[in-house]
Design an enzyme around this catalytic site. Structure first.
Site, mmCIF file in Angstrom:
data_model
loop_
_atom_site.group_PDB
_atom_site.id
_atom_site.type_symbol
_atom_site.label_atom_id
_atom_site.label_comp_id
_atom_site.label_asym_id
_atom_site.label_seq_id
_atom_site.Cartn_x
_atom_site.Cartn_y
_atom_site.Cartn_z
ATOM 1 N N ALA A 208 -2.379 -5.586 -1.528
ATOM 2 C CA ALA A 208 -1.781 -6.926 -1.492
ATOM 3 C C ALA A 208 -2.743 -7.939 -2.091
ATOM 4 O O ALA A 208 -2.331 -8.856 -2.812
ATOM 5 C CB ALA A 208 -1.442 -7.298 -0.054
ATOM 6 N N GLU A 229 4.208 -3.607 -5.990
ATOM 7 C CA GLU A 229 4.372 -2.617 -4.903
ATOM 8 C C GLU A 229 3.037 -2.608 -4.172
ATOM 9 O O GLU A 229 2.049 -2.091 -4.696
ATOM 10 C CB GLU A 229 4.695 -1.224 -5.467
ATOM 11 C CG GLU A 229 5.727 -1.187 -6.596
ATOM 12 C CD GLU A 229 7.050 -1.852 -6.252
ATOM 13 O OE1 GLU A 229 7.414 -1.858 -5.062
ATOM 14 O OE2 GLU A 229 7.700 -2.380 -7.171
ATOM 15 N N CYS A 263 0.682 4.051 1.412
ATOM 16 C CA CYS A 263 1.068 2.667 1.708
ATOM 17 C C CYS A 263 2.031 2.619 2.871
ATOM 18 O O CYS A 263 2.140 1.616 3.562
ATOM 19 C CB CYS A 263 1.677 2.023 0.472
ATOM 20 S SG CYS A 263 3.039 2.962 -0.189
HETATM 21 P P1 NAD Z 1 -6.183 -1.918 -5.909
HETATM 22 O O1 NAD Z 1 -5.376 -3.125 -5.649
HETATM 23 O O2 NAD Z 1 -7.622 -1.978 -5.628
HETATM 24 O O3 NAD Z 1 -6.060 -1.478 -7.455
HETATM 25 C C1 NAD Z 1 -4.819 -1.186 -8.050
HETATM 26 C C2 NAD Z 1 -4.954 -1.347 -9.559
HETATM 27 O O4 NAD Z 1 -5.155 -2.719 -9.886
HETATM 28 C C3 NAD Z 1 -6.140 -0.594 -10.144
HETATM 29 O O5 NAD Z 1 -5.740 -0.047 -11.370
HETATM 30 C C4 NAD Z 1 -7.186 -1.678 -10.327
HETATM 31 O O6 NAD Z 1 -8.125 -1.405 -11.334
HETATM 32 C C5 NAD Z 1 -6.332 -2.861 -10.702
HETATM 33 N N1 NAD Z 1 -6.915 -4.166 -10.392
HETATM 34 C C6 NAD Z 1 -7.810 -4.469 -9.426
HETATM 35 N N2 NAD Z 1 -8.041 -5.805 -9.414
HETATM 36 C C7 NAD Z 1 -7.276 -6.345 -10.392
HETATM 37 C C8 NAD Z 1 -7.035 -7.678 -10.850
HETATM 38 N N3 NAD Z 1 -7.644 -8.733 -10.306
HETATM 39 N N4 NAD Z 1 -6.158 -7.868 -11.861
HETATM 40 C C9 NAD Z 1 -5.497 -6.824 -12.415
HETATM 41 N N5 NAD Z 1 -5.686 -5.545 -12.018
HETATM 42 C C10 NAD Z 1 -6.561 -5.310 -11.014
HETATM 43 O O7 NAD Z 1 -5.465 -0.728 -5.109
HETATM 44 P P2 NAD Z 1 -6.051 0.730 -4.794
HETATM 45 O O8 NAD Z 1 -7.151 0.571 -3.804
HETATM 46 O O9 NAD Z 1 -6.292 1.485 -6.028
HETATM 47 O O10 NAD Z 1 -4.808 1.442 -4.079
HETATM 48 C C11 NAD Z 1 -4.580 1.418 -2.725
HETATM 49 C C12 NAD Z 1 -3.615 0.316 -2.379
HETATM 50 O O11 NAD Z 1 -2.363 0.554 -3.038
HETATM 51 C C13 NAD Z 1 -3.273 0.253 -0.906
HETATM 52 O O12 NAD Z 1 -3.238 -1.089 -0.527
HETATM 53 C C14 NAD Z 1 -1.890 0.872 -0.827
HETATM 54 O O13 NAD Z 1 -1.133 0.465 0.270
HETATM 55 C C15 NAD Z 1 -1.301 0.394 -2.109
HETATM 56 N N6 NAD Z 1 -0.160 1.242 -2.516
HETATM 57 C C16 NAD Z 1 1.080 0.679 -2.539
HETATM 58 C C17 NAD Z 1 2.177 1.467 -2.849
HETATM 59 C C18 NAD Z 1 3.579 0.927 -2.902
HETATM 60 O O14 NAD Z 1 4.386 1.510 -3.612
HETATM 61 N N7 NAD Z 1 3.907 -0.132 -2.191
HETATM 62 C C19 NAD Z 1 1.991 2.818 -3.151
HETATM 63 C C20 NAD Z 1 0.693 3.341 -3.132
HETATM 64 C C21 NAD Z 1 -0.377 2.537 -2.815
HETATM 65 C C1 SIN Z 2 2.754 5.809 -1.040
HETATM 66 O O1 SIN Z 2 3.377 5.472 -2.052
HETATM 67 O O2 SIN Z 2 1.553 5.494 -0.814
HETATM 68 C C2 SIN Z 2 3.476 6.624 -0.022
HETATM 69 C C3 SIN Z 2 4.812 7.028 -0.393
HETATM 70 C C4 SIN Z 2 5.358 7.642 0.839
HETATM 71 O O3 SIN Z 2 4.808 8.647 1.301
HETATM 72 O O4 SIN Z 2 6.312 7.087 1.400
#
Ligand code: NAD
Ligand code: SIN
Length: 477
Positions: A208, A229, A263
């Site tokens: 987020a 997402e 997530c």
């Molecule tokens: P993150 O937000 O750290 O990074 C996601 C992507 O954004 C990476 O490619 C990163 O390099 C890029 N990024 C980082 N800072 C940026 C900026 N300021 N501007 C543009 N791009 C930037 O997320 P993460 O740690 O890689 O992933 C885990 C997170 O993803 C958890 O919060 C999880 O809940 C969420 N997630 C959401 C979903 C969904 O579908 N809702 C699914 C899987 C994971």
């Molecule tokens: C995820 O996208 O991080 C989880 C998808 C799921 O298992 O519902």
């Protein structure tokens, strides 16, 4: 000179991959130049190309499974379900494309036809997370390509190797090299992509915090599409049930699958006071039995490590924070291997905490809150700025109706886990979990914009009212 990038196997600490950050300007120019030709291809051609992509992935299935397991630390069986989801995505996206963004003919006046058709946005940046390094970016890339967009895919800096292999599969299938580009890098490259005037939109999956930063960056650009997402602080509510063993299993799956790095993972168990000791005891007994080990270990583990030492430190510090602020430990979080990010599943009762932090912990840490009645359970479940997934375990049909009607989340399940969402349904959240552009089946909607047209082959028109009579006296002068 471009920055050096590296990726390490969480389970061993071994170097897995190295490379350099991409030149964003050059990558955008290539994709921008390739886009018109890809967009002009008949849809049947794009579908056929993406079906070939499925065959390429199938031919490389074991290698991709192995790479995902190595780079994320998730067990082989878990990585295999991710690759299956990658392959299933194409047929699901083809169906969604035709159902949600296909052509429609409507009646129009004067023998004209009225059409609703969709056009691609142009060049889309896809920013991926590390927890599903293939399935989640693929969930944006396939519908975006299908709709006729060119794609710049920036995988997470923690999982570049999987991103690279995924892009190789598109190319091997015949997607033009410049219609889908791999952009390597971290937040700086992500920011540069989002800011670029030739990028028509960002399809983002991640935290987020990052999503909100991109949303802010887009404030002066309402014309760019932005699909966010984001994360969750998801509740699982446990109510009256005779089947304590199944209830405990669903809670363990929700909280600890993929080491809680989903997530949709449940991070808050909200339980009826009278049921709490029995149910939480059963959850603990099951969690005690979960094998935490190397992704390739035999017997297969339930959980691998979390993504890196920083994430493991953050989780153990969060457990200590909860403990020192009124939380009562039920099962401690333990780092099992010095220097590597293996953590055991942890459970803590936070009922007595005056203020519970509303944050996404993104790891195997389950907080328990005991409540006296069902209304309090719903209130507690909604006590978050997030709104991704929620589940009710047990309860009556009337209680489930009440739960469904009052819970703020994009996924609301009954006697099923909070995670494991289907790609055949929309997938997105409310609050700070999303921006009302759900992915999965509804990804088609943000990959193209609708164009309404009224059309007839010859001009034929008359003004029936409000005209002066023709002045015939002047005729013949
Ligand atoms: P993150 O937000 O750290 O990074 C996601 C992507 O954004 C990476 O490619 C990163 O390099 C890029 N990024 C980082 N800072 C940026 C900026 N300021 N501007 C543009 N791009 C930037 O997320 P993460 O740690 O890689 O992933 C885990 C997170 O993803 C958890 O919060 C999880 O809940 C969420 N997630 C959401 C979903 C969904 O579908 N809702 C699914 C899987 C994971
Ligand atoms: C995820 O996208 O991080 C989880 C998808 C799921 O298992 O519902």
């Amino acid at each position: 000179m471009s920055a050096a990038l590296t990726s390490f196997e969480p389970a061993t600490g071994a170097l897995l991959w190295q490379g350099t950050a991409s030149d964003v300007e050059a990558e955008v120019a290539l994709a921008r130049a390739a886009w018109p030709k890809w967009a002009a291809q008949p849809i049947a051609y794009r579908i056929e190309t993406l079906r070939r992509f499925v065959n390429v992935v199938r031919a490389n299935e074991e290698a991709l499974v192995d790479l995902i397991a190595r780079e994320t630390g998730k067990p082989l069986w878990d990585a295999r379900t991710e690759v299956t989801a990658v392959m299933n995505k194409v047929d699901i996206s083809v169906a969604a494309f035709s159902e949600r963004t296909g052509q429609r003919r409507l009646e129009a006046a004067m023998g004209a036809r009225q059409s609703v058709r969709h056009k691609p946005h142009g060049v889309m940046a896809v920013l991926g997370p590390y927890n599903f390094p293939a399935h989640l970016p693929n969930g944006h890339i396939v519908p975006a390509l299908l709709a006729g967009n060119a794609v710049l895919f920036k995988p997470s800096e923690k999982t570049p190797a999987v991103g690279e292999m995924l892009v190789r599969c598109y190319h091997e299938a015949g997607v033009p090299e410049d219609a889908v580009r791999l952009v390597l890098g971290g937040p700086d490259e992500g920011k540069a992509l989002a800011a670029h005037p030739d990028v028509g939109g960002v399809l983002f999956t991640g935290s987020a915090q990052t999503g909100i930063a991109i949303n802010r960056q887009f404030a002066a650009n309402p014309g760019k599409i932005l699909a966010l997402e984001m994360g969750g602080n998801n509740p699982i509510v446990a109510w009256d049930t005779a089947d304590i063993a199944s209830a405990a299993t669903l809670i363990v799956q929700s909280a600890f699958l993929s080491s809680g790095q989903r997530c949709t993972a449940a991070s808050r168990l909200i339980v009826k006071e009278e049921l709490a000791d029995t149910l939480v005891g059963e959850v603990k007994r099951l969690a005690d039995r979960l094998i935490v080990d190397h992704p390739h270990a035999d017997p297969a583990p339930y959980m691998g490590p979390v993504i890196d030492n920083q994430a493991a430190d953050h989780l153990t510090e969060s457990f200590l924070y909860l403990m020192s602020n009124g939380g009562k430990p039920i099962k401690h979080m333990v780092r099992t291997t010095k220097g590597l990010p293996f953590v055991t599943p942890a459970i803590i009762d936070v009922t007595a905490m005056a203020e519970r932090p509303d944050v996404e912990l993104f790891g195997p840490l389950l907080q328990v809150v005991r409540v006296p009645d069902f209304e309090s359970a719903i209130r507690e479940a909604n006590n978050t700025r997030y709104g991704l997934s929620a589940a009710l375990i047990g309860g009556s049909p009337e209680q489930y109706n009440q739960f469904w009607a009052n819970i703020r989340a994009g996924i609301v399940n009954w006697n099923r886990p909070t995670n494991g969402a289907s790609s055949s349904a929309p997938f997105g959240g409310v609050g700070i979990s999303g921006n009302h552009r759900p992915s999965a089946y509804y990804a088609a909607d943000y990959c193209a914009y609708p164009v309404a047209s009224v059309e007839i082959e010859q001009p034929r028109a008359s003004i029936g009212i409000g005209l002066k009579d023709i002045d015939t006296s002047a005729m013949g002068d």
